[in-house]
Write a protein that holds these residues in place. Sequence first.
Motif, PDB file in Angstrom:
ATOM      1  N   UNK A 158       0.821  -1.211   0.000  1.00  0.00           N
ATOM      2  CA  UNK A 158       0.000   0.000   0.000  1.00  0.00           C
ATOM      3  C   UNK A 158       0.854   1.259   0.000  1.00  0.00           C
ATOM      4  N   UNK A 159       1.944   1.230   0.741  1.00  0.00           N
ATOM      5  CA  UNK A 159       2.795   2.418   0.862  1.00  0.00           C
ATOM      6  C   UNK A 159       3.875   2.479  -0.214  1.00  0.00           C
ATOM      7  N   UNK A 212      -2.625   2.123  -3.314  1.00  0.00           N
ATOM      8  CA  UNK A 212      -3.820   1.415  -2.856  1.00  0.00           C
ATOM      9  C   UNK A 212      -4.489   0.640  -3.992  1.00  0.00           C
ATOM     10  N   UNK A 213      -4.731   1.323  -5.105  1.00  0.00           N
ATOM     11  CA  UNK A 213      -5.399   0.676  -6.231  1.00  0.00           C
ATOM     12  C   UNK A 213      -4.562  -0.462  -6.787  1.00  0.00           C
ATOM     13  N   UNK A 214      -3.271  -0.254  -6.921  1.00  0.00           N
ATOM     14  CA  UNK A 214      -2.401  -1.267  -7.506  1.00  0.00           C
ATOM     15  C   UNK A 214      -2.094  -2.411  -6.530  1.00  0.00           C
ATOM     16  N   UNK A 215      -2.595  -2.307  -5.310  1.00  0.00           N
ATOM     17  CA  UNK A 215      -2.555  -3.435  -4.380  1.00  0.00           C
ATOM     18  C   UNK A 215      -3.887  -4.149  -4.333  1.00  0.00           C
ATOM     19  N   UNK A 264     -10.763   8.137  -0.569  1.00  0.00           N
ATOM     20  CA  UNK A 264     -11.489   8.383  -1.825  1.00  0.00           C
ATOM     21  C   UNK A 264     -12.604   9.414  -1.677  1.00  0.00           C
ATOM     22  N   UNK A 265     -12.974   9.744  -0.435  1.00  0.00           N
ATOM     23  CA  UNK A 265     -14.116  10.639  -0.221  1.00  0.00           C
ATOM     24  C   UNK A 265     -13.697  11.839   0.611  1.00  0.00           C
ATOM     25  N   UNK A 281      -9.581  -1.155 -11.155  1.00  0.00           N
ATOM     26  CA  UNK A 281      -8.529  -0.484 -11.931  1.00  0.00           C
ATOM     27  C   UNK A 281      -8.939   0.905 -12.386  1.00  0.00           C
ATOM     28  N   UNK A 282     -10.251   1.175 -12.400  1.00  0.00           N
ATOM     29  CA  UNK A 282     -10.747   2.490 -12.822  1.00  0.00           C
ATOM     30  C   UNK A 282     -10.890   3.458 -11.647  1.00  0.00           C
ATOM     31  N   UNK A 283     -10.628   2.995 -10.425  1.00  0.00           N
ATOM     32  CA  UNK A 283     -10.639   3.906  -9.287  1.00  0.00           C
ATOM     33  C   UNK A 283      -9.377   4.762  -9.295  1.00  0.00           C
ATOM     34  N   UNK A 284      -9.452   5.966  -8.750  1.00  0.00           N
ATOM     35  CA  UNK A 284      -8.237   6.805  -8.708  1.00  0.00           C
ATOM     36  C   UNK A 284      -7.253   6.308  -7.658  1.00  0.00           C
ATOM     37  N   UNK A 285      -5.982   6.540  -7.897  1.00  0.00           N
ATOM     38  CA  UNK A 285      -4.957   6.215  -6.917  1.00  0.00           C
ATOM     39  C   UNK A 285      -4.882   7.338  -5.886  1.00  0.00           C
TER      40      UNK A 285
END
Length: 593
Positions: free
Chosen positions: A435-436, A440-443, A494-495, A548-552
């Motif tokens: 994660x670090x 986050x997304x790529x994990x 994300x929010x 995969x379409x969520x923002x990092x």
Amino acid sequence: MQNPLHTGARGARNTCQEIMSVDRLFDELGHFKRFQACLYFAAVFQAIACGIHYLASVFLVERPSFVCAPPGNVTDVLYGNYTGASLEEVLPFFKPANGPMVVRTAEGKQWELSTCQRTQRMNPTDFTYEQLVNRTTEKCDRNYHYVYDHSEVYQSIVTDWDLVCDREWLAKLCQPTFMMGVLVGALVFGDIADRVGRRRILMITSLCQFVFGVSVAFTGNYYLFMFIRFLLAMVSSGYLVVVFVYVTEFTGNKVRTWTSMHVHAAFAVGVMMVAVMGYLVRTWRSYQILLSTCTSPFLFFCWKFPETPFYLMAKGRLQETQVLLDSIARFNGLEPGRLKAEDLLEPEEALLEKEVAAGVAQPAEPEKKLSILDLFGTWRMGWRTVTVGAVWFISSLGYYVFSLGSVNLGGNQYINLFLAGAVEFPSYLIGCYAMDRVGRKRTCAPALLLAGMACMLIIVVPNDIEVLAIFLSMTGKFAIAIAFGLIYLYTCELYPTIIRSLAVGSGSMMCRVGSVVAPFCVYLADIWQFLPQLIVGILAIIIGVLTLWLPETLGEPLTSTMEEAEALGRKKNPEENKKDPEEGMEMNLNQSN
């Protein structure tokens, strides 16, 4: 439950003021020094009980081999190549798919016994396994008795209350009903903790876990058993929800990812203890009592827990806050009084008045009441909310399908469940590191895809290669645990502040729905052995691709407005990088949280 650092619809500058206060507290007193470490491990210790009670039903409702009991005393038994003088001698070898068990009674009558029916042979010529004679069949119901194989399971609620055949569905309701209690408990205690404090809820729920857990063992009928288990689920869920907030409010941002994620590791210890106790104790009442008393030492020191400094400040109890800050400093080997409570949280109204007088802020507008519909305010945010909710759902569904289904993989069911808990330790370590490092997304996305592929591979593994099926199942549990652990933090990032608590609460609700559905998904194995894996595999792959379409959010500051949150993941124009120095300072302070 609201995030302690983001309570209400505040502007970016007020959020910045809170973050500066939080950072100063831990910079002065330590992010994870002696005081926080002792408190953290003590609070997390009781979370072991949550893992215990969540998975205890695996062996509470275990169903051994059984047949419908014949009338009269049995003198001879035939089953294929096996013979004996009693049903108990042959029952360990009984498999319903291979045909009935033939018995002869002291009166000379012959019966063919199956699980849910018995057939009497009319006028048999001799005592052989197969005979061409007339037969009369009777269906076994609750008015009949059953004979159980006690070689593996000496006593469970199934054997005590004959939860088989037309009453089998009652046993299958045990885990879904418990998960419904988990859902209710999360809603009830999460809200109460914001009103009366974290410390009181931790004390009440831990005490009730012990009382209800032991009480379950002394229930005399199925319905009382289910009712007390429902209450046990509520308090277990309440403790687990509140302890996440509690440890977060006592640890600094340098270690907050690790401390919050490793609460899950304590839950995994509970799963492993269920496996060990299930192996050692084969009577469900003793099994339940021993599991419920495993964490009882916690009751002797939980009353010494302090309230969190942020809750005390939010309630205006500055004198108590100062006493706590001095205690933390003293315990950490620092000078008491080096940090004043008044310096940490300035009254919001006074701060706003100062800013208005200085001309750097406008008078406060009435707060807008937000609802779940605001999570779908635009197409972009709506799509994000649907995807995040789906990740919460599949993480919970997959976690419990892998855990509950581990005992059905073949081989030793106790070792399988133990491994299902043990495999979570490396998953949280690797998850925190990834994660670090990679984001986050790529994990999250690769973890879901790996879990889905593991499920699909289990389907094609030949039945006689049990070791490979177990390995793939543990791989799936490893991957889904990573997604389950990180989705809490990812959702927060994300929010924006004004709707962050609502987003986490809505995601948590989807998580509870997944946990309620999971037992029913496991039961689909009665239709087809690999149907649970097929369902979880397809959903995990689809949702993994959608992720995969969520923002990092790695390296991004926490957002304060819907506009900032919606802009996450978009490519910034060069003009947007030209910011006011003061605004840049605020963003950096947000990022440090």
